[in-house]
Design a protein around this motif. Structure first.
Motif, short mmCIF file in Angstrom:
data_model
loop_
_atom_site.label_atom_id
_atom_site.label_comp_id
_atom_site.label_asym_id
_atom_site.label_seq_id
_atom_site.Cartn_x
_atom_site.Cartn_y
_atom_site.Cartn_z
N VAL A 1 0.87 -1.19 0.00
CA VAL A 1 0.00 0.00 0.00
C VAL A 1 0.90 1.23 0.00
O VAL A 1 1.70 1.42 0.91
N MET A 2 0.79 2.05 -1.03
CA MET A 2 1.60 3.26 -1.12
C MET A 2 0.71 4.47 -1.33
O MET A 2 -0.50 4.34 -1.57
N ASP A 3 1.30 5.65 -1.22
CA ASP A 3 0.56 6.88 -1.45
C ASP A 3 -0.14 6.81 -2.81
O ASP A 3 0.45 6.40 -3.81
N GLU A 4 -1.40 7.22 -2.83
CA GLU A 4 -2.22 7.09 -4.05
C GLU A 4 -1.69 7.93 -5.21
O GLU A 4 -2.08 7.73 -6.36
N ARG A 5 -0.78 8.85 -4.92
CA ARG A 5 -0.20 9.68 -5.98
C ARG A 5 1.00 9.02 -6.65
O ARG A 5 1.53 9.53 -7.65
#
Length: 293
Positions: free
Chosen positions: A85-89
């Motif tokens: 899970v990473m930053d949506e950007r």
């Protein structure tokens, strides 16, 4: 095109970044690249075992922030260090460099896992490696070790330990494979999800600049299965979790493990048809879950 590429300062991280640059130059010969070396939380704290750190992504978060801030254009990571899970950007570019996925053993007396003396001491900070070895050699003792590959090789000679467990890929890339006493089969130590793979991370908004680089491959499909399994587990380096997928002509061979402690880790090895490729991660996740109940 000029690309500022963020990476850690270790010899292996810089070497891996140069491997990515070689791939970029093969596609875009006129591309200009600058390596921006950075220090991450995991680099600053060389004492705390990874599983004891209070957060995930300790080797990538600071580099990801630089990507978000616009001070770099691209980040290069060891894929196994990147959270599911990473930053949506941000996104991982499906443009990766692959190596041997397996773990290996390096010992003072050139032993294998089977021939190590009773109650031998192995150095590793990985809960996954500990859980896998405990299953086949419950007598073996573990001690935490941190530092880059060369530092760990030095500690093997100077400290009271009998061996190291490391990723084979790093040793091979550093041309240190002569130190390896045993490449360990995935039915003994299940590799970390994405182990051996170099990941390239970009801002989602920049994807159109790089989409021409993307080339479908079997290795990429294997990594996607491993990463999907990791996402389903909702686990990081705090837990024993691993997955290795191997796609053959008509089948997908998968090893997986998942637990919360060294003692309760469950293991699975299954073979599926390539026709159910999109379901493999979920199927092996369910299989491991059944064994944990």
């Amino acid at each position: 095109m000029r690309i500022r590429i963020g990476t850690r300062k270790s010899k292996l991280a810089i070497l891996q970044t140069k491997l990515v640059i070689d791939q970029i130059k093969a596609i875009e010969p006129d591309a200009k690249t600058d390596i921006v070396m950075m220090t991450t939380k995991g680099d600053k704290d060389r004492q705390t075992p990874l599983y004891a750190m209070g957060s995930t992504g300790v080797f990538v978060k600071d580099i990801e922030q630089a990507l978000l801030d616009g001070s770099i254009d691209m980040a290069v990571h060891s894929l196994k260090d990147v959270s599911s899970v990473m930053d949506e950007r941000l996104m991982l570019l499906p443009f990766m460099v692959f190596e041997d996925k397996r773990d290996c053993l390096i010992t003072k007396e050139h032993k294998t896992l089977d021939t190590l003396k009773p109650n031998a001491i192995l150095a590793t900070s990985s809960m996954r490696r500990m859980a896998c070895i405990h299953r086949v050699r419950p007598d073996i003792q573990f001690i935490s070790i941190r530092g880059n590959v060369n530092t760990r090789l030095e500690k093997l000679q100077t400290e009271n330990i009998d061996g190291l467990v490391l990723a084979a890929a790093g040793l091979k890339r550093l041309h240190l494979e002569s130190y390896i006493d045993e490449i360990i089969s995935p039915d003994v130590i299940v590799p970390a999800c994405g182990q051996g793979t170099i990941a390239v991370q970009i801002r989602k908004e920049d994807y159109p600049l790089f989409d021409a680089w993307v080339k479908p491959s079997i290795a990429l499909q294997e990594v996607q299965i491993e990463r999907e399994f990791l996402a389903l587990c909702k686990a990081g380096c705090h837990y024993p979790v691993g997955c290795m997928a191997t796609i053959k002509k008509e089948t997908v061979d998968v090893y997986a493990c998942l637990g919360t402690t060294i003692e309760d880790t469950a293991f699975a090895h299954e073979t599926y048809s390539v026709k159910e490729l999109d379901q493999v991660a979920e199927k092996i996740y369910r299989k491991v879950g059944e064994k944990r109940r």
